[in-house]
Motif scaffolding. Structure first.
Motif, PDB file in Angstrom:
ATOM      1  N   TRP A  84      37.798  69.314  31.348  1.00 20.70           N
ATOM      2  CA  TRP A  84      38.076  68.682  30.027  1.00 20.70           C
ATOM      3  C   TRP A  84      38.880  67.304  30.346  1.00 20.70           C
ATOM      4  O   TRP A  84      39.592  67.547  30.865  1.00 20.70           O
ATOM      5  CB  TRP A  84      38.683  69.472  29.080  1.00 20.70           C
ATOM      6  CG  TRP A  84      38.113  70.769  28.704  1.00 20.70           C
ATOM      7  CD1 TRP A  84      38.244  72.211  28.678  1.00 20.70           C
ATOM      8  CD2 TRP A  84      36.919  70.731  27.768  1.00 20.70           C
ATOM      9  NE1 TRP A  84      37.116  73.120  28.481  1.00 20.70           N
ATOM     10  CE2 TRP A  84      36.570  72.130  27.576  1.00 20.70           C
ATOM     11  CE3 TRP A  84      36.082  69.886  27.090  1.00 20.70           C
ATOM     12  CZ2 TRP A  84      35.439  72.665  27.001  1.00 20.70           C
ATOM     13  CZ3 TRP A  84      35.157  70.202  26.289  1.00 20.70           C
ATOM     14  CH2 TRP A  84      34.572  71.585  26.299  1.00 20.70           C
ATOM     15  N   TYR A 113      39.280  59.637  30.270  1.00 22.47           N
ATOM     16  CA  TYR A 113      38.115  60.254  29.725  1.00 22.47           C
ATOM     17  C   TYR A 113      36.850  59.981  30.901  1.00 22.47           C
ATOM     18  O   TYR A 113      36.050  60.819  30.799  1.00 22.47           O
ATOM     19  CB  TYR A 113      37.614  59.569  28.497  1.00 22.47           C
ATOM     20  CG  TYR A 113      38.708  59.811  27.316  1.00 22.47           C
ATOM     21  CD1 TYR A 113      38.795  60.927  26.774  1.00 22.47           C
ATOM     22  CD2 TYR A 113      39.224  58.749  26.770  1.00 22.47           C
ATOM     23  CE1 TYR A 113      39.751  61.156  25.692  1.00 22.47           C
ATOM     24  CE2 TYR A 113      40.088  58.904  25.667  1.00 22.47           C
ATOM     25  CZ  TYR A 113      40.340  60.187  25.354  1.00 22.47           C
ATOM     26  OH  TYR A 113      41.386  60.378  24.268  1.00 22.47           O
ATOM     27  N   GLU A 140      41.186  67.559  25.119  1.00 22.03           N
ATOM     28  CA  GLU A 140      39.903  67.848  24.805  1.00 22.03           C
ATOM     29  C   GLU A 140      39.975  69.441  25.161  1.00 22.03           C
ATOM     30  O   GLU A 140      40.761  70.060  25.929  1.00 22.03           O
ATOM     31  CB  GLU A 140      38.857  67.261  25.383  1.00 22.03           C
ATOM     32  CG  GLU A 140      38.556  65.742  25.177  1.00 22.03           C
ATOM     33  CD  GLU A 140      37.910  65.543  23.652  1.00 22.03           C
ATOM     34  OE1 GLU A 140      37.227  66.669  23.509  1.00 22.03           O
ATOM     35  OE2 GLU A 140      38.230  64.517  23.308  1.00 22.03           O
ATOM     36  N   PRO A 141      38.916  70.156  24.489  1.00 17.47           N
ATOM     37  CA  PRO A 141      38.068  69.810  23.473  1.00 17.47           C
ATOM     38  C   PRO A 141      39.138  69.786  22.013  1.00 17.47           C
ATOM     39  O   PRO A 141      40.086  70.385  21.822  1.00 17.47           O
ATOM     40  CB  PRO A 141      37.388  70.961  23.265  1.00 17.47           C
ATOM     41  CG  PRO A 141      37.877  72.094  23.646  1.00 17.47           C
ATOM     42  CD  PRO A 141      39.065  71.685  24.861  1.00 17.47           C
ATOM     43  N   ASN A 142      38.724  68.868  21.068  1.00 19.60           N
ATOM     44  CA  ASN A 142      39.738  68.715  19.973  1.00 19.60           C
ATOM     45  C   ASN A 142      38.664  68.717  18.662  1.00 19.60           C
ATOM     46  O   ASN A 142      39.448  68.722  17.592  1.00 19.60           O
ATOM     47  CB  ASN A 142      40.222  67.335  20.344  1.00 19.60           C
ATOM     48  CG  ASN A 142      39.363  66.408  20.424  1.00 19.60           C
ATOM     49  OD1 ASN A 142      38.214  66.291  19.887  1.00 19.60           O
ATOM     50  ND2 ASN A 142      39.959  65.157  20.596  1.00 19.60           N
ATOM     51  N   ARG A 174      33.948  66.301  27.372  1.00 18.66           N
ATOM     52  CA  ARG A 174      34.406  66.032  25.679  1.00 18.66           C
ATOM     53  C   ARG A 174      33.481  66.686  24.713  1.00 18.66           C
ATOM     54  O   ARG A 174      32.297  66.472  25.032  1.00 18.66           O
ATOM     55  CB  ARG A 174      34.488  64.442  25.339  1.00 18.66           C
ATOM     56  CG  ARG A 174      35.570  63.627  26.454  1.00 18.66           C
ATOM     57  CD  ARG A 174      35.621  62.172  26.078  1.00 18.66           C
ATOM     58  NE  ARG A 174      36.262  62.349  24.675  1.00 18.66           N
ATOM     59  CZ  ARG A 174      36.526  61.235  23.935  1.00 18.66           C
ATOM     60  NH1 ARG A 174      36.102  60.101  24.456  1.00 18.66           N
ATOM     61  NH2 ARG A 174      37.072  61.209  23.032  1.00 18.66           N
ATOM     62  N   ASP A 175      33.931  67.312  23.871  1.00 20.75           N
ATOM     63  CA  ASP A 175      33.215  67.902  22.873  1.00 20.75           C
ATOM     64  C   ASP A 175      32.824  66.728  21.884  1.00 20.75           C
ATOM     65  O   ASP A 175      33.490  65.788  21.890  1.00 20.75           O
ATOM     66  CB  ASP A 175      33.841  68.814  22.013  1.00 20.75           C
ATOM     67  CG  ASP A 175      35.121  68.703  21.392  1.00 20.75           C
ATOM     68  OD1 ASP A 175      35.764  67.830  21.714  1.00 20.75           O
ATOM     69  OD2 ASP A 175      35.646  69.674  20.529  1.00 20.75           O
TER      70      ASP A 175
END
Length: 191
Positions: free
Chosen positions: A129, A156, A133-135, A161-162
Motif C-alpha cells: 500500500w 505513490y 492507503e487504503p483510505n 491504492r484503492d
C-alpha cells in the motif's frame, strides 16, 4: 495419427472405437517424445508458473475483469500475492508505460475493509500500500485496487491504492501457461 470413420452413417460402436483409439494414442506418447515445456502465448510474459500481459487501454474494473476473461481465454486480473510477483508486474507494466495506473485483481466490493483477490482468497500479509492507503477516498467509495503509475509522486509510485471501480485505468491479466508437448502426433477424428 489420423483416425477415420468411413461411411455416411457410422454406428455408435464405430464412433466409440475411433474415439478410444485416438484417446489411447494421445494418452500414451511415443517413448522418444516425452519432451514438454510450458509456454506463454505471443505477447504474454512468463513469470513463475503464470503468464502475464499489460493492457494500457483504459477501462473500468469490471471492464478489465471481462477483458481478461475474454483475451486470456479463462484468465483474470493479475493477483500479485507476493513481493517477487508484484515486483515482476511493476517491471512489466513500467516496460509498457510509466504513465498508466493498472488494475489488479484485489477489491473490497463485498465487504468494506476486507480486501479479497479475484480467486476469493483474503488478502494475506503481503501488501504494498502507498502511504495512508487504503483510505476509501474519494467519497468512501474506493473499492478496487490499482498499481499506481510510476510517474506519480514518490510515496505513490508503483504502490497499491484503492480507487473508484468505475475509474478508467489500464490493467494486467494473468493466465495459466500452455503445456507444449513435442513429439506427439496430432489426432484428428473425421466423422
Amino acid at each position: 495419427m489420423v483416425v477415420m470413420v468411413t461411411g455416411h452413417d457410422p454406428t455408435e460402436r464405430q464412433l466409440q472405437e475411433a474415439v478410444a483409439m485416438a484417446t489411447l494414442q494421445l494418452s500414451r506418447p511415443p517413448a522418444a517424445a516425452a519432451a514438454s515445456s510450458s509456454v506463454c502465448s505471443p505477447g504474454w510474459s512468463k513469470y513463475g508458473s503464470r503468464c502475464f500481459r499489460v493492457f494500457t487501454n483504459r477501462v473500468t474494473y469490471a471492464g478489465a475483469n471481462a477483458a481478461c476473461r475474454s483475451k486470456a481465454q479463462g484468465g483474470r486480473l493479475a493477483m500479485p500475492k507476493d513481493k517477487p510477483t508484484n515486483d515482476a508486474l511493476v517491471r512489466l507494466r513500467n516496460g509498457q508505460s510509466q504513465t498508466v495506473s493498472t488494475w489488479i485483481g484485489l477489491n473490497d466490493i463485498r465487504r468494506e475493509g476486507q480486501f479479497v483477490w479475484e480467486d476469493r482468497q483474503a488478502l494475506g500479509s503481503f501488501r504494498v500500500w502507498a502511504a495512508d492507503e487504503p483510505n476509501n477516498l474519494p467519497n468512501r467509495n474506493a473499492d478496487c485496487v490499482k498499481i499506481e503509475k510510476a510517474s506519480s509522486s514518490g510515496v505513490y509510485a508503483n504502490k497499491w491504492r484503492d480507487y473508484l471501480c468505475n475509474g478508467r485505468l489500464g490493467y494486467i491479466c494473468e493466465k495459466e501457461q500452455t503445456i507444449k508437448v513435442s513429439g506427439l502426433d496430432q489426432a484428428k477424428l473425421v466423422l
